[in-house]
Design a protein around this motif. Structure first.
Motif, PDB file in Angstrom:
ATOM      1  N   SER A 158     105.990 122.823  43.356  1.00 23.89           N
ATOM      2  CA  SER A 158     105.144 123.375  42.385  1.00 23.89           C
ATOM      3  C   SER A 158     103.719 123.305  42.497  1.00 23.89           C
ATOM      4  N   LEU A 159     102.991 124.595  42.534  1.00 26.44           N
ATOM      5  CA  LEU A 159     101.514 124.643  42.942  1.00 26.44           C
ATOM      6  C   LEU A 159     101.222 125.635  42.060  1.00 26.44           C
ATOM      7  N   THR A 160      99.713 125.634  42.074  1.00 34.46           N
ATOM      8  CA  THR A 160      98.814 126.665  41.151  1.00 34.46           C
ATOM      9  C   THR A 160      98.400 127.485  42.006  1.00 34.46           C
ATOM     10  N   VAL A 161      98.385 128.690  42.002  1.00 41.64           N
ATOM     11  CA  VAL A 161      97.626 129.745  42.537  1.00 41.64           C
ATOM     12  C   VAL A 161      96.235 129.967  42.502  1.00 41.64           C
ATOM     13  N   THR A 162      95.513 129.819  43.311  1.00 37.56           N
ATOM     14  CA  THR A 162      94.076 129.837  43.189  1.00 37.56           C
ATOM     15  C   THR A 162      93.168 131.027  43.428  1.00 37.56           C
ATOM     16  N   ASP A 163      94.155 132.011  44.098  1.00 36.65           N
ATOM     17  CA  ASP A 163      93.416 133.319  44.387  1.00 36.65           C
ATOM     18  C   ASP A 163      94.762 134.308  44.725  1.00 36.65           C
ATOM     19  N   VAL A 164      94.397 135.637  44.656  1.00 34.50           N
ATOM     20  CA  VAL A 164      95.624 136.659  44.895  1.00 34.50           C
ATOM     21  C   VAL A 164      94.828 137.926  45.304  1.00 34.50           C
ATOM     22  N   ASP A 165      95.362 138.488  46.282  1.00 35.41           N
ATOM     23  CA  ASP A 165      94.704 139.781  46.747  1.00 35.41           C
ATOM     24  C   ASP A 165      95.993 140.828  46.874  1.00 35.41           C
ATOM     25  N   TYR A 166      96.013 141.685  45.816  1.00 38.25           N
ATOM     26  CA  TYR A 166      97.307 142.455  45.757  1.00 38.25           C
ATOM     27  C   TYR A 166      97.222 143.684  46.824  1.00 38.25           C
ATOM     28  N   THR A 167      96.390 143.781  47.435  1.00 38.62           N
ATOM     29  CA  THR A 167      96.126 144.877  48.420  1.00 38.62           C
ATOM     30  C   THR A 167      96.678 144.492  49.829  1.00 38.62           C
ATOM     31  N   TYR A 169      98.750 141.346  49.997  1.00 37.73           N
ATOM     32  CA  TYR A 169      99.949 140.712  49.801  1.00 37.73           C
ATOM     33  C   TYR A 169      99.694 139.456  50.078  1.00 37.73           C
ATOM     34  N   THR A 170      98.276 138.593  49.885  1.00 42.46           N
ATOM     35  CA  THR A 170      98.272 137.402  50.157  1.00 42.46           C
ATOM     36  C   THR A 170      97.914 136.820  48.946  1.00 42.46           C
ATOM     37  N   PHE A 171      97.900 135.286  49.129  1.00 46.15           N
ATOM     38  CA  PHE A 171      97.421 134.513  47.773  1.00 46.15           C
ATOM     39  C   PHE A 171      97.297 133.060  48.498  1.00 46.15           C
ATOM     40  N   LYS A 172      96.529 132.294  47.520  1.00 42.63           N
ATOM     41  CA  LYS A 172      96.060 130.767  48.013  1.00 42.63           C
ATOM     42  C   LYS A 172      96.602 130.025  47.116  1.00 42.63           C
ATOM     43  N   ILE A 173      96.397 128.620  47.611  1.00 40.27           N
ATOM     44  CA  ILE A 173      96.891 127.479  46.829  1.00 40.27           C
ATOM     45  C   ILE A 173      95.665 126.190  47.294  1.00 40.27           C
ATOM     46  N   MET A 174      95.434 125.374  46.557  1.00 43.29           N
ATOM     47  CA  MET A 174      94.825 124.152  46.996  1.00 43.29           C
ATOM     48  C   MET A 174      95.587 122.925  46.879  1.00 43.29           C
ATOM     49  N   MET A 175      95.812 122.269  48.000  1.00 40.55           N
ATOM     50  CA  MET A 175      96.646 121.153  47.827  1.00 40.55           C
ATOM     51  C   MET A 175      95.833 119.837  48.140  1.00 40.55           C
ATOM     52  N   ILE A 176      95.992 119.082  46.964  1.00 43.24           N
ATOM     53  CA  ILE A 176      95.027 117.744  46.831  1.00 43.24           C
ATOM     54  C   ILE A 176      95.833 116.932  47.835  1.00 43.24           C
ATOM     55  N   LYS A 177      95.117 115.762  48.046  1.00 38.35           N
ATOM     56  CA  LYS A 177      95.459 114.771  49.226  1.00 38.35           C
ATOM     57  C   LYS A 177      96.775 113.814  48.525  1.00 38.35           C
ATOM     58  N   HIS A 178      96.837 113.772  47.314  1.00 35.78           N
ATOM     59  CA  HIS A 178      98.249 113.127  46.638  1.00 35.78           C
ATOM     60  C   HIS A 178      99.271 113.764  47.006  1.00 35.78           C
ATOM     61  N   THR A 179      99.280 115.171  46.941  1.00 35.28           N
ATOM     62  CA  THR A 179     100.437 116.139  47.178  1.00 35.28           C
ATOM     63  C   THR A 179     100.871 116.121  48.635  1.00 35.28           C
ATOM     64  N   GLN A 180      99.505 116.292  49.390  1.00 35.29           N
ATOM     65  CA  GLN A 180      99.719 116.339  50.926  1.00 35.29           C
ATOM     66  C   GLN A 180     100.529 115.148  51.488  1.00 35.29           C
ATOM     67  N   GLU A 181     100.486 114.070  50.640  1.00 33.12           N
ATOM     68  CA  GLU A 181     101.299 112.841  51.257  1.00 33.12           C
ATOM     69  C   GLU A 181     102.742 112.698  50.924  1.00 33.12           C
ATOM     70  N   ARG A 182     103.089 113.691  50.131  1.00 35.39           N
ATOM     71  CA  ARG A 182     104.587 113.644  49.499  1.00 35.39           C
ATOM     72  C   ARG A 182     105.255 114.885  49.750  1.00 35.39           C
ATOM     73  N   VAL A 183     104.766 116.070  50.403  1.00 32.64           N
ATOM     74  CA  VAL A 183     105.376 117.220  50.621  1.00 32.64           C
ATOM     75  C   VAL A 183     105.341 117.501  52.311  1.00 32.64           C
ATOM     76  N   ILE A 184     106.193 118.392  52.841  1.00 31.26           N
ATOM     77  CA  ILE A 184     106.242 118.878  54.200  1.00 31.26           C
ATOM     78  C   ILE A 184     105.142 119.889  54.604  1.00 31.26           C
ATOM     79  N   MET A 185     104.509 120.675  53.692  1.00 27.04           N
ATOM     80  CA  MET A 185     103.430 121.890  53.896  1.00 27.04           C
ATOM     81  C   MET A 185     102.334 121.481  54.888  1.00 27.04           C
ATOM     82  N   PRO A 186     101.741 120.088  54.696  1.00 30.38           N
ATOM     83  CA  PRO A 186     100.573 119.905  55.643  1.00 30.38           C
ATOM     84  C   PRO A 186     101.249 119.812  57.230  1.00 30.38           C
TER      85      PRO A 186
END
Length: 239
Positions: A158-167, A169-186
């Motif tokens: 579960s993450l929060t969207v920080t930006d969206v470009d509808y033209t 089809y891109t979007f961004k999220i910011m992952m803090i250090k705490h989350t980085q250590e607990r998921v595979i995305m990094p």
């Protein structure tokens, strides 16, 4: 249902393609190990989200290892077809009545996949940019459910969207250090794919509006509201 809060990272120990005669023909049999923390109360038939995909436990091999079957449709819709032996995967058990609800409501029904197109460090956080799969027109439309400051589930997180470009089809999220250590995305690189489940609330609102419009009559509150908006816009154009 799930919360999007990853409980543990497991490891794929076996990844076997099934033939047509196998259960879930033409799918995959997936065995995950290093999963002791989420198997303490597990039983056959339970639901476990692997990279955000709700799957059913078909076999408990030992205290830390379980098996699931993945259909060919799920392989097509998700990034699970890219897994191999030694791949790391996000794991979350289905919610129970005692869970503290800290993420957002996640079904475990992946809508599409998105490609990592950039990752940038900002202090101890990582800003990821993703692009939705655009070959499928229906999947492209999913960008309409992605809103700035809204929820999104990526590989079960579960993450929060920080930006969206509808033209594009891109979007961004910011992952803090705490989350980085607990998921595979990094662990992923530019060009890798993540599973995407858009927020269920947007889908529900859209369906409710569609139902209202399908049964619209002139005396309904919605009809009056639409007429007032149209009248206001006409007056603005005239003047």
């Amino acid at each position: 249902m799930f919360t999007g809060l990853i409980e543990h990272i497991g490891t794929v120990s076996e990844y076997n393609k099934l033939d047509e005669s196998s259960s879930g023909g033409n799918g995959v049999s997936l065995t995950v190990t290093d999963a002791l923390p989420i198997l303490v109360d597990a039983k056959i038939g339970d639901s476990i989200a692997i990279n955000g995909t709700c799957l059913t436990v078909t076999e408990l091999i030992n205290a830390s290892t379980f098996k699931v079957g993945i259909s060919s449709e799920t392989i097509r819709k998700t990034n699970l077809g890219e897994l191999h032996e030694s791949s790391k995967v996000n794991l979350e058990r289905a919610m129970d009545s005692d869970v503290r609800f800290g993420g957002h409501m996640v079904q475990g029904h992946v809508d599409t996949i998105a490609k990592i197109v950039s990752r940038e460090k900002e202090d101890n956080s990582i800003i990821f940019t993703f692009q939705l799969r655009t070959e499928d027109d229906e999947e492209k439309k999913l960008v309409n459910y992605i809103v700035k400051k809204g929820f999104i589930c990526l590989d079960g997180t579960s993450l929060t969207v920080t930006d969206v470009d509808y033209t594009d089809y891109t979007f961004k999220i910011m992952m803090i250090k705490h989350t980085q250590e607990r998921v595979i995305m990094p662990l992923k690189s530019i060009g890798d794919y993540v599973n995407v489940e858009v927020d269920l609330v947007g889908k529900l609102i859209e369906r409710q509006i569609e139902n209202q419009l399908e049964n619209l009559n002139e005396s309904s509150p919605l009809a009056k509201f639409i007429v007032s908006i149209v009248d206001k816009r006409i007056k603005e154009l005239v003047h």
